[in-house]
Design a protein around this motif. Sequence first.
Motif, PDB file in Angstrom:
ATOM      1  N   ARG A 573       0.912  -1.290  -0.117  1.00 34.20           N
ATOM      2  CA  ARG A 573       0.021  -0.090   0.078  1.00 34.20           C
ATOM      3  C   ARG A 573       0.734   1.229  -0.011  1.00 34.20           C
ATOM      4  N   HIS A 574       2.353   1.237  -0.079  1.00 28.11           N
ATOM      5  CA  HIS A 574       3.062   2.307   0.236  1.00 28.11           C
ATOM      6  C   HIS A 574       3.362   2.769  -0.954  1.00 28.11           C
ATOM      7  N   GLY A 575       3.099   2.275  -2.240  1.00 28.45           N
ATOM      8  CA  GLY A 575       3.358   3.082  -3.686  1.00 28.45           C
ATOM      9  C   GLY A 575       2.969   2.181  -4.733  1.00 28.45           C
ATOM     10  N   GLY A 576       3.064   2.758  -5.884  1.00 25.65           N
ATOM     11  CA  GLY A 576       2.575   2.127  -7.059  1.00 25.65           C
ATOM     12  C   GLY A 576       1.348   2.304  -7.512  1.00 25.65           C
ATOM     13  N   PHE A 577       0.238   2.554  -6.828  1.00 30.90           N
ATOM     14  CA  PHE A 577      -0.991   2.527  -7.123  1.00 30.90           C
ATOM     15  C   PHE A 577      -1.562   3.696  -8.033  1.00 30.90           C
ATOM     16  N   GLY A 578      -0.716   4.872  -7.988  1.00 30.64           N
ATOM     17  CA  GLY A 578      -1.035   6.163  -8.982  1.00 30.64           C
ATOM     18  C   GLY A 578      -0.785   5.570 -10.289  1.00 30.64           C
ATOM     19  N   ILE A 579       0.534   4.837 -10.342  1.00 36.99           N
ATOM     20  CA  ILE A 579       0.800   4.509 -11.669  1.00 36.99           C
ATOM     21  C   ILE A 579      -0.035   3.258 -12.157  1.00 36.99           C
ATOM     22  N   LEU A 580      -0.490   2.513 -11.368  1.00 38.11           N
ATOM     23  CA  LEU A 580      -1.487   1.544 -11.853  1.00 38.11           C
ATOM     24  C   LEU A 580      -2.712   2.204 -12.307  1.00 38.11           C
ATOM     25  N   GLY A 581      -3.202   3.271 -11.818  1.00 33.51           N
ATOM     26  CA  GLY A 581      -4.320   3.830 -12.173  1.00 33.51           C
ATOM     27  C   GLY A 581      -4.159   4.538 -13.448  1.00 33.51           C
ATOM     28  N   MET A 582      -2.966   5.205 -13.643  1.00 35.20           N
ATOM     29  CA  MET A 582      -2.795   5.969 -14.826  1.00 35.20           C
ATOM     30  C   MET A 582      -2.665   4.734 -15.898  1.00 35.20           C
ATOM     31  N   GLN A 583      -2.211   3.533 -15.761  1.00 34.82           N
ATOM     32  CA  GLN A 583      -2.264   2.478 -16.794  1.00 34.82           C
ATOM     33  C   GLN A 583      -3.459   2.153 -17.084  1.00 34.82           C
ATOM     34  N   GLU A 584      -4.577   1.950 -16.096  1.00 35.52           N
ATOM     35  CA  GLU A 584      -5.817   1.587 -16.333  1.00 35.52           C
ATOM     36  C   GLU A 584      -6.488   2.611 -17.163  1.00 35.52           C
ATOM     37  N   ARG A 585      -6.403   3.668 -16.928  1.00 35.94           N
ATOM     38  CA  ARG A 585      -6.941   4.915 -17.762  1.00 35.94           C
ATOM     39  C   ARG A 585      -6.520   4.880 -19.297  1.00 35.94           C
ATOM     40  N   VAL A 586      -5.069   4.648 -19.445  1.00 34.36           N
ATOM     41  CA  VAL A 586      -4.460   4.818 -20.613  1.00 34.36           C
ATOM     42  C   VAL A 586      -5.219   3.393 -21.561  1.00 34.36           C
ATOM     43  N   ALA A 587      -5.248   2.215 -20.685  1.00 34.50           N
ATOM     44  CA  ALA A 587      -5.867   0.858 -21.447  1.00 34.50           C
ATOM     45  C   ALA A 587      -7.241   0.909 -21.837  1.00 34.50           C
ATOM     46  N   LEU A 588      -8.122   1.962 -20.849  1.00 33.84           N
ATOM     47  CA  LEU A 588      -9.320   1.986 -21.169  1.00 33.84           C
ATOM     48  C   LEU A 588      -9.580   2.792 -22.666  1.00 33.84           C
ATOM     49  N   ILE A 589      -8.672   3.468 -23.154  1.00 39.27           N
ATOM     50  CA  ILE A 589      -8.870   4.129 -24.200  1.00 39.27           C
ATOM     51  C   ILE A 589      -7.944   3.603 -25.455  1.00 39.27           C
ATOM     52  N   ASP A 590      -7.493   2.267 -25.035  1.00 35.70           N
ATOM     53  CA  ASP A 590      -6.494   1.432 -26.152  1.00 35.70           C
ATOM     54  C   ASP A 590      -5.314   1.881 -26.296  1.00 35.70           C
ATOM     55  N   GLY A 591      -4.719   2.523 -25.381  1.00 32.85           N
ATOM     56  CA  GLY A 591      -3.466   3.345 -25.612  1.00 32.85           C
ATOM     57  C   GLY A 591      -2.363   2.370 -24.795  1.00 32.85           C
ATOM     58  N   LYS A 592      -1.223   3.112 -24.943  1.00 28.05           N
ATOM     59  CA  LYS A 592      -0.052   2.401 -24.226  1.00 28.05           C
ATOM     60  C   LYS A 592       0.769   3.566 -23.477  1.00 28.05           C
ATOM     61  N   MET A 593       1.033   3.046 -22.313  1.00 25.74           N
ATOM     62  CA  MET A 593       1.753   3.763 -21.550  1.00 25.74           C
ATOM     63  C   MET A 593       3.367   3.231 -21.181  1.00 25.74           C
ATOM     64  N   THR A 594       4.298   3.956 -21.426  1.00 24.27           N
ATOM     65  CA  THR A 594       5.759   3.673 -21.212  1.00 24.27           C
ATOM     66  C   THR A 594       6.365   4.571 -20.026  1.00 24.27           C
ATOM     67  N   LEU A 595       7.226   3.811 -19.046  1.00 24.68           N
ATOM     68  CA  LEU A 595       7.596   4.580 -18.022  1.00 24.68           C
ATOM     69  C   LEU A 595       9.194   4.098 -17.875  1.00 24.68           C
ATOM     70  N   CYS A 596       9.954   5.014 -18.055  1.00 21.07           N
ATOM     71  CA  CYS A 596      11.456   4.774 -18.190  1.00 21.07           C
ATOM     72  C   CYS A 596      11.942   5.776 -16.749  1.00 21.07           C
ATOM     73  N   SER A 597      12.793   5.183 -15.967  1.00 19.53           N
ATOM     74  CA  SER A 597      13.577   5.840 -14.881  1.00 19.53           C
ATOM     75  C   SER A 597      14.545   5.098 -14.189  1.00 19.53           C
ATOM     76  N   GLN A 598      15.572   5.582 -13.799  1.00 18.70           N
ATOM     77  CA  GLN A 598      16.515   4.724 -12.983  1.00 18.70           C
ATOM     78  C   GLN A 598      16.820   5.979 -11.705  1.00 18.70           C
ATOM     79  N   PRO A 599      17.344   5.461 -10.593  1.00 17.80           N
ATOM     80  CA  PRO A 599      17.818   6.277  -9.696  1.00 17.80           C
ATOM     81  C   PRO A 599      18.814   7.272  -9.990  1.00 17.80           C
ATOM     82  N   ASP A 600      18.524   8.601  -9.589  1.00 17.92           N
ATOM     83  CA  ASP A 600      19.295   9.895  -9.934  1.00 17.92           C
ATOM     84  C   ASP A 600      19.608  10.113 -11.610  1.00 17.92           C
ATOM     85  N   LYS A 601      18.720   9.346 -12.309  1.00 21.09           N
ATOM     86  CA  LYS A 601      18.624   9.731 -13.723  1.00 21.09           C
ATOM     87  C   LYS A 601      17.545  10.425 -14.170  1.00 21.09           C
ATOM     88  N   GLY A 602      16.281  10.908 -13.318  1.00 24.94           N
ATOM     89  CA  GLY A 602      15.206  11.402 -13.646  1.00 24.94           C
ATOM     90  C   GLY A 602      14.065  10.394 -14.310  1.00 24.94           C
TER      91      GLY A 602
END
Length: 611
Positions: A573-602
């Motif tokens: 419960r400490h994190g990640g559900f906001g990202i999950l909500g975004m993925q579900e909203r994008v999937a609802l309109i047949d879209g695709k969401m890509t998330l790229c990140s690394q520590p200290d690299k934005g």
Amino acid sequence: MQKRIIISITLSILIILISLGIISTISVNDSIQRSLESRLTLANIIGKYIDYMLESNLRRLQDISISGRIDFEDDDWDPEKKAIKTAYEYSIFTDRIFLLDIYGNVVLTYPHQEGGNINLLSIPYVSKTLSDKRPYVSDVYTMEPTQRKVIFALVPLKNKNGDFIGVAGGEINPTNYLFTQVLKSVPADVSTVIELVDSHGIIISSNKQERILTCSDHNMFLGNLIAEKKSSVGVCHRCHTEEERHEEKTQDILAFAPLSLASWGITIREPQEIVFAPSTLLKKGFFSLSLIAIGTALLLAIGLSRSIVKPLKALTEAARRIGKGNLSEPIEAVGKDEVGMLAHGFDRMRVKLAESHESIQRQNLELEKRVLERTKDLAESREKLSVLLRRVITAEEEERKRIARELHDDTSQSLNAILMSLDAFQQSLEKNKDVPQKLKRLREQCVLSLQGIHTIIKDLRPPILDDLGFDSAVRWILERHLSGKGIHYSLDIEGSCDQLEKRPELALDCSQMELLLFRVIQEAVINIAKHAQAKNVFVQMCFCESFVEIEIEDDGKGFDVQNISRSVMSGDRHGGFGILGMQERVALIDGKMTLCSQPDKGTQLTVFVPI
């Protein structure tokens, strides 16, 4: 198959023959090396024996001084004559022995020779012995004017008091039978040449009488080896006589060993074909054996291929028919050997394969029917899920509107009424000093509550989204959540969502797509403001006829995407559900969401929605 059998058998024979050839070559080379070493050893032995002869005869000359009878000043020459006569007997000094004074003048000779006063100082070896006062054995020297060839053996001469008074010397005839007898006593082939040469390449003695006192055809090479006192064995060319010079040169093996007492050397020259005769014979035998082995291998390969390949071709043809699906034609078994048993087993396999094929076809029909049914059920379930998700999001947005409207119409109006009452009450109680102050603080708290309610109303359903459109709502989100915290942002918009709303067939979908994309951007911007610790944010939106693409990038501290995904999957419960909500909203309109990140690299978020 036939070619492979022939090649395999031939290669096997070749490998065996090559292995034998390598072993034979090593053995032959070792034998040749031993032959060369034996010839070099023989040359060393002959050289040491001639060294011994020279040393023993030089000792005879030295015995003249040791006798104690030598005195050039007492006018008594009998002791000197007796001493040189004793040295002359049984020596190799066949021409004469002589005594010289320190000026090179001949004082006494034996056998006695008339000729008056003779001075030998012009002879280099005499002058060297006088100057260096040590023994010398010369090369072949030509005496002038008689052109007589002679070899000098010279030692320092001392009188009975031990004083140096001259030189005792002996003349050796180069054709001395003792040297020739030593060389001829060595067992050798008729074509083998054993020679004693000096540092100028002059042949002092040879087992070939006609070569004595001639010049060796490798005089410079031999002279260098004598000067370096170095033994050698190698290949050279033979061109000894005038007759041989007009013929093709032949290769010889030349072994050389230097002498230690004289600037001479022993050469043993033997034709290369004699030295290499064992290897030549072995090579011829090996070549014949190779031809026989290869011929035998080919005959064996042809016989085996005819007895094996023909039945295998029939089996291959049967396999080809089975591969094409012809399982009805039987396979004939030829013979009762292993190939026949293979054909019989292959036919049994054909029968079972035909039965299995029929069974598989029946099962495939049933499986296809089940797959169609399951696919239809899955499509219906997915459609129901999509409808339910749309209803949930619609209900969520409607609930947001209702709560915002109630907060605005009821709670906000009640707070405004309380503020107005507080203002009136404050004016009526101005005379009491404490009450106005308390009312003022109470009013400030009401103002703060009213501002908070207005903030909740705008976050639940920003009026700007309905009033001014999608682009302005996005700018408002960025300004509200980023600029207020000192985060610099850049917004780049290509095209507009308004151009999609002009298409009648997309009017309803565009409205829903705007709302879903706005919630995705809102969630991403709030996450950046709360957690990213970014200094710069870049937002790019591209609206085309066939797709919509949104990219949000920040230079914050970033995070591990895989860890967040695992947290969501594990129900943390400490994190990640906001990202999950975004993925579900994008999937609802047949879209695709890509998330790229690394520590200290934005972090970089990309949303692609096809239209």
